[in-house]
Write a protein that holds these residues in place. Structure first.
Motif, PDB file in Angstrom:
ATOM      1  N   LEU A 126       0.662  -1.035  -0.101  1.00  0.00           N
ATOM      2  CA  LEU A 126      -0.113  -0.041  -0.072  1.00  0.00           C
ATOM      3  C   LEU A 126       0.936   1.268  -0.080  1.00  0.00           C
ATOM      4  N   GLU A 127       0.508   2.229  -0.860  1.00  0.00           N
ATOM      5  CA  GLU A 127       1.463   3.352  -0.853  1.00  0.00           C
ATOM      6  C   GLU A 127       0.640   4.572  -1.034  1.00  0.00           C
ATOM      7  N   VAL A 128       1.037   5.789  -0.853  1.00  0.00           N
ATOM      8  CA  VAL A 128       0.539   7.048  -1.002  1.00  0.00           C
ATOM      9  C   VAL A 128       1.487   7.878  -1.851  1.00  0.00           C
ATOM     10  N   LEU A 129       0.955   8.577  -2.804  1.00  0.00           N
ATOM     11  CA  LEU A 129       1.324   9.447  -3.599  1.00  0.00           C
ATOM     12  C   LEU A 129       1.039  11.056  -3.053  1.00  0.00           C
ATOM     13  N   TRP A 130       1.984  11.769  -2.757  1.00  0.00           N
ATOM     14  CA  TRP A 130       1.505  13.132  -2.311  1.00  0.00           C
ATOM     15  C   TRP A 130       2.247  14.388  -2.841  1.00  0.00           C
ATOM     16  N   ILE A 131       1.757  15.485  -2.744  1.00  0.00           N
ATOM     17  CA  ILE A 131       2.404  16.664  -3.176  1.00  0.00           C
ATOM     18  C   ILE A 131       1.879  17.795  -2.074  1.00  0.00           C
ATOM     19  N   ASN A 132       2.903  18.612  -1.984  1.00  0.00           N
ATOM     20  CA  ASN A 132       2.362  19.891  -1.128  1.00  0.00           C
ATOM     21  C   ASN A 132       2.225  20.980  -1.929  1.00  0.00           C
ATOM     22  N   LEU A 133       1.110  21.385  -1.992  1.00  0.00           N
ATOM     23  CA  LEU A 133       0.618  22.529  -2.962  1.00  0.00           C
ATOM     24  C   LEU A 133       1.385  23.734  -2.575  1.00  0.00           C
ATOM     25  N   SER A 134       1.661  23.905  -1.418  1.00  0.00           N
ATOM     26  CA  SER A 134       2.238  25.139  -0.796  1.00  0.00           C
ATOM     27  C   SER A 134       3.741  25.300  -1.135  1.00  0.00           C
ATOM     28  N   ASN A 135       4.599  24.219  -1.288  1.00  0.00           N
ATOM     29  CA  ASN A 135       6.142  24.330  -1.397  1.00  0.00           C
ATOM     30  C   ASN A 135       6.405  23.396  -2.810  1.00  0.00           C
ATOM     31  N   GLY A 136       5.585  22.715  -3.512  1.00  0.00           N
ATOM     32  CA  GLY A 136       5.736  21.818  -4.594  1.00  0.00           C
ATOM     33  C   GLY A 136       6.696  20.712  -4.182  1.00  0.00           C
ATOM     34  N   ARG A 137       6.801  20.334  -3.020  1.00  0.00           N
ATOM     35  CA  ARG A 137       7.571  18.985  -2.564  1.00  0.00           C
ATOM     36  C   ARG A 137       6.637  17.909  -2.821  1.00  0.00           C
ATOM     37  N   SER A 138       7.030  16.719  -3.003  1.00  0.00           N
ATOM     38  CA  SER A 138       6.184  15.640  -3.623  1.00  0.00           C
ATOM     39  C   SER A 138       7.208  14.173  -3.220  1.00  0.00           C
ATOM     40  N   GLY A 139       6.112  13.254  -3.155  1.00  0.00           N
ATOM     41  CA  GLY A 139       6.903  11.947  -2.935  1.00  0.00           C
ATOM     42  C   GLY A 139       5.937  10.899  -2.836  1.00  0.00           C
TER      43      GLY A 139
END
Length: 208
Positions: A126-139
């Motif tokens: 099980l995985e989560v894909l994420w992005i921080n809309l405030s700073n552009g960081r993702s993973g």
């Protein structure tokens, strides 16, 4: 005492989800914001580039039409549940959902039946894909940490550094469930197991 304090903070953040308060804990809610889900999903798709499983998961999310909306939302629980081959009852259909936890560092998690989540997730991922809309960081992060408690229907990531801001996440992959049955040759440990495959990810906007 520490656990009770966590539950109180989570209750303040998400009073509408009181059925799950005994399991989850997090921060108090921030002010709601308006999220354009279509734009957020497209940014998730860009963040998934180079990860075939994540790319396919977000493509299924976009094709489902569930993100074609723009609404004001609260913090912490994922607002769009997953769909799976199990779903509720015999499935397929609505499944579990994601969550953001902040009691020992920012974590993503997932909850849902049938039964409880198996402590040994061998053969599932099980995985989560994420992005921080405030700073552009993702993973992407594997959701694999689980307590072998009698009523634990949750599983979570390690603490991760997303940075502060509004974060959009999508949970995809497979998850192994179990529930008690009489001991038999087929179930020597007294449990029956079932692997759930998420067909449409759970997606949500959370705050850190």
């Amino acid at each position: 005492m520490h656990r009770l304090g966590l539950i109180r903070r989570f209750t303040a953040a998400v009073a509408a989800t009181t059925a799950f308060v005994v399991v989850f804990a997090g921060h108090a809610a921030a002010e709601p914001t308006t999220i354009d889900w279509s734009t957020a999903a497209q940014q998730l798709r860009k963040a998934a580039n180079g990860n075939p499983a994540a790319e396919q998961a977000v493509d299924r999310l976009l094709a489902s039409g569930q993100v074609a909306t723009r609404v004001a939302l609260p913090a912490q629980p994922f607002q769009i549940p997953a769909q799976s081959d199990i779903g509720r009852g015999d499935g397929p259909g609505v499944y579990g959902s994601g969550i953001a936890l902040g009691y020992d560092g920012f974590r993503f998690g997932f909850f849902g039946g049938p039964g409880t989540i198996a402590p040994n997730q061998a053969g599932a991922k099980l995985e989560v894909l994420w992005i921080n809309l405030s700073n552009g960081r993702s993973g992407t992060e594997v959701i694999s940490e689980h307590n072998d408690a009698a009523a634990d229907t949750t599983i979570r990531t390690r603490p991760i550094n997303t940075g502060a801001g509004v974060i959009v996440g999508a949970v995809y992959g497979t998850l192994l469930h179990r529930w008690p049955v009489p001991v038999s040759d087929a179930n020597p440990d007294g449990y029956q197991y079932r692997l759930a495959t998420i067909s449409v990810p759970s997606v949500g906007s959370v705050y850190n």
